[in-house]
Motif scaffolding. Structure first.
Motif, PDB file in Angstrom:
ATOM      1  N   THR A  11       6.944  -3.948  23.176  1.00 47.23           N
ATOM      2  CA  THR A  11       8.038  -4.223  22.231  1.00 47.23           C
ATOM      3  C   THR A  11       9.247  -4.776  22.982  1.00 47.23           C
ATOM      4  OG1 THR A  11       8.797  -1.928  22.415  1.00 47.23           O
ATOM      5  CG2 THR A  11       7.276  -2.455  20.613  1.00 47.23           C
ATOM      6  N   ASN A  12       9.027  -5.857  23.706  1.00 47.91           N
ATOM      7  CA  ASN A  12      10.077  -6.425  24.547  1.00 47.91           C
ATOM      8  C   ASN A  12      10.792  -7.563  23.817  1.00 47.91           C
ATOM      9  OD1 ASN A  12       9.404  -4.855  27.029  1.00 47.91           O
ATOM     10  ND2 ASN A  12       7.481  -5.971  26.843  1.00 47.91           N
ATOM     11  N   ASP A  13      12.001  -7.279  23.328  1.00 52.41           N
ATOM     12  CA  ASP A  13      12.744  -8.291  22.577  1.00 52.41           C
ATOM     13  C   ASP A  13      13.123  -9.490  23.446  1.00 52.41           C
ATOM     14  OD1 ASP A  13      12.622  -6.904  20.187  1.00 52.41           O
ATOM     15  OD2 ASP A  13      14.465  -5.785  20.582  1.00 52.41           O
ATOM     16  N   LEU A  20       9.010 -18.221  24.949  1.00 53.69           N
ATOM     17  CA  LEU A  20       8.242 -17.037  25.327  1.00 53.69           C
ATOM     18  C   LEU A  20       7.353 -16.596  24.162  1.00 53.69           C
ATOM     19  CD1 LEU A  20      10.854 -15.027  27.435  1.00 53.69           C
ATOM     20  CD2 LEU A  20       9.239 -16.800  28.142  1.00 53.69           C
ATOM     21  N   ILE A  21       6.483 -15.638  24.408  1.00 59.21           N
ATOM     22  CA  ILE A  21       5.364 -15.406  23.490  1.00 59.21           C
ATOM     23  C   ILE A  21       5.762 -14.820  22.142  1.00 59.21           C
ATOM     24  CG2 ILE A  21       3.767 -15.159  25.419  1.00 59.21           C
ATOM     25  CD1 ILE A  21       3.699 -12.150  24.869  1.00 59.21           C
ATOM     26  N   TYR A  22       6.948 -14.218  22.016  1.00 56.97           N
ATOM     27  CA  TYR A  22       7.343 -13.648  20.731  1.00 56.97           C
ATOM     28  C   TYR A  22       8.314 -14.550  19.958  1.00 56.97           C
ATOM     29  CZ  TYR A  22       5.335  -9.125  22.205  1.00 56.97           C
ATOM     30  OH  TYR A  22       4.494  -8.124  22.610  1.00 56.97           O
ATOM     31  N   GLU A  28       6.647  -6.567  13.656  1.00 53.77           N
ATOM     32  CA  GLU A  28       5.424  -5.864  13.303  1.00 53.77           C
ATOM     33  C   GLU A  28       4.176  -6.585  13.814  1.00 53.77           C
ATOM     34  OE1 GLU A  28       6.972  -7.699   9.354  1.00 53.77           O
ATOM     35  OE2 GLU A  28       7.800  -6.886  11.228  1.00 53.77           O
ATOM     36  N   ASP A  29       4.340  -7.822  14.268  1.00 57.99           N
ATOM     37  CA  ASP A  29       3.220  -8.584  14.813  1.00 57.99           C
ATOM     38  C   ASP A  29       3.238  -8.654  16.342  1.00 57.99           C
ATOM     39  OD1 ASP A  29       2.093  -9.223  12.323  1.00 57.99           O
ATOM     40  OD2 ASP A  29       3.451 -10.916  12.061  1.00 57.99           O
ATOM     41  N   TYR A  30       4.193  -7.982  16.968  1.00 57.83           N
ATOM     42  CA  TYR A  30       4.281  -8.052  18.426  1.00 57.83           C
ATOM     43  C   TYR A  30       2.984  -7.620  19.100  1.00 57.83           C
ATOM     44  CZ  TYR A  30       9.373  -8.915  18.840  1.00 57.83           C
ATOM     45  OH  TYR A  30      10.628  -9.456  18.813  1.00 57.83           O
TER      46      TYR A  30
END
Length: 277
Positions: A11-13, A20-22, A28-30
């Motif tokens: 859960t890295n904001d 970056l990947i998020y 909720e999809d992390y």
């Protein structure tokens, strides 16, 4: 040897930054997105509060059997060192959905630097490992007083995994070596930010470090030396700040494959209305 590589937490904001990947991914999809890039994760949330069965059921479902979970022991076991029977029951029973899904990795007991090798602490560690008998337990001992062959021999006798660390070169902590105390190895790469290791106000500051290629080659060499001694090796990058781990993991994979240690790279998944990461 099967090598699992991942990060300390998912859960890295920081990873929602552009490129970056998020980026553009809902929180909720992390985890689902994470599983398209890594095959292991070290669960940090359990250190602060032990998740319940439903939370672990959600993790098992969202990960789809694609990652192994190393579950960090709650701080009551390692920092407060006053666990109750109820704490043991919850810590042992709550991750059952991960076991049923076949994705449960070792438990991780992360002791603080202040946990020195004293008679009292040795007894406490012995009692703790007894309560986790029958489960894979990896123990990180940050004070150099534990960094002795007789300690590792004792851990091997009781089936406990020695956590091999990479710390900043600040002195007083175990040396950066891969040690084997059983069939499973466990490596934690904290980065080498010596300026903020003691003075940093947060874990994010302490882990603000990106390894260079030579440093990843160095660890690949050490891992290759123990390939014949292990059936599984877990490698976790704790330097998740600013996406450093995202850049370092491909370096380590490449270095290991070049040395004949096979490491697989997961295929990215389609999530969030078909977005391919």
């Amino acid at each position: 040897m099967r090598v699992y590589i991942g990060c300390g937490g998912y859960t890295n904001d920081d990873w929602a930054a552009p490129g970056l990947i998020y980026e553009g991914v809902r929180k909720e999809d992390y985890l689902t997105t994470y599983t398209g890039h890594f095959d292991a994760v070290e669960l940090n949330s359990s250190f602060y509060a032990i998740p319940g069965l439903k939370a672990f059921e959600g993790m098992a479902r969202k990960s789809g059997g694609r990652v192994r979970f190393a579950v960090k022991l709650n701080k009551v076991f390692t920092h407060d060192r006053a666990p109750t029977d109820a704490d043991f029951d919850r810590m042992l029973q709550s991750p059952e959905p991960l076991r049923e899904a076949g994705v449960m990795g070792p438990y991780l007991a992360q002791f603080p630097y202040s946990f020195h090798r004293t008679a009292e602490n040795r007894k406490y560690l012995a009692r703790l490992t007894e309560r986790f008998a029958g489960h894979d337990l990896a123990v990180e001992l940050r004070h150099a007083s534990w960094d002795k062959s007789e300690v590792r021999e004792g851990m091997a006798e009781f089936g406990v995994i020695w956590v091999s660390p990479d710390y900043p070169p600040v002195g007083g902590m175990p040396e950066p070596q891969v040690h084997v105390t059983g069939d499973i190895g466990y490596l934690r790469l904290h980065g080498r930010n010596r300026q903020s290791w003691w003075e940093g106000q947060s874990a994010s500051e302490r882990h603000d470090y990106r390894y260079n290629r030579a440093e990843m080659d160095e660890w690949a060499e050490k891992i290759a030396l123990v390939e014949g001694d292990l059936s599984e090796l877990y490698v976790f990058f704790e330097n998740t700040t600013k996406g450093h781990a995202l850049a370092n993991i491909p370096m380590l994979r490449e270095a290991l494959n070049a040395r004949g240690v096979p490491v697989s790279t997961p295929e990215p998944l389609d999530v969030d209305e078909g977005r391919l990461l």
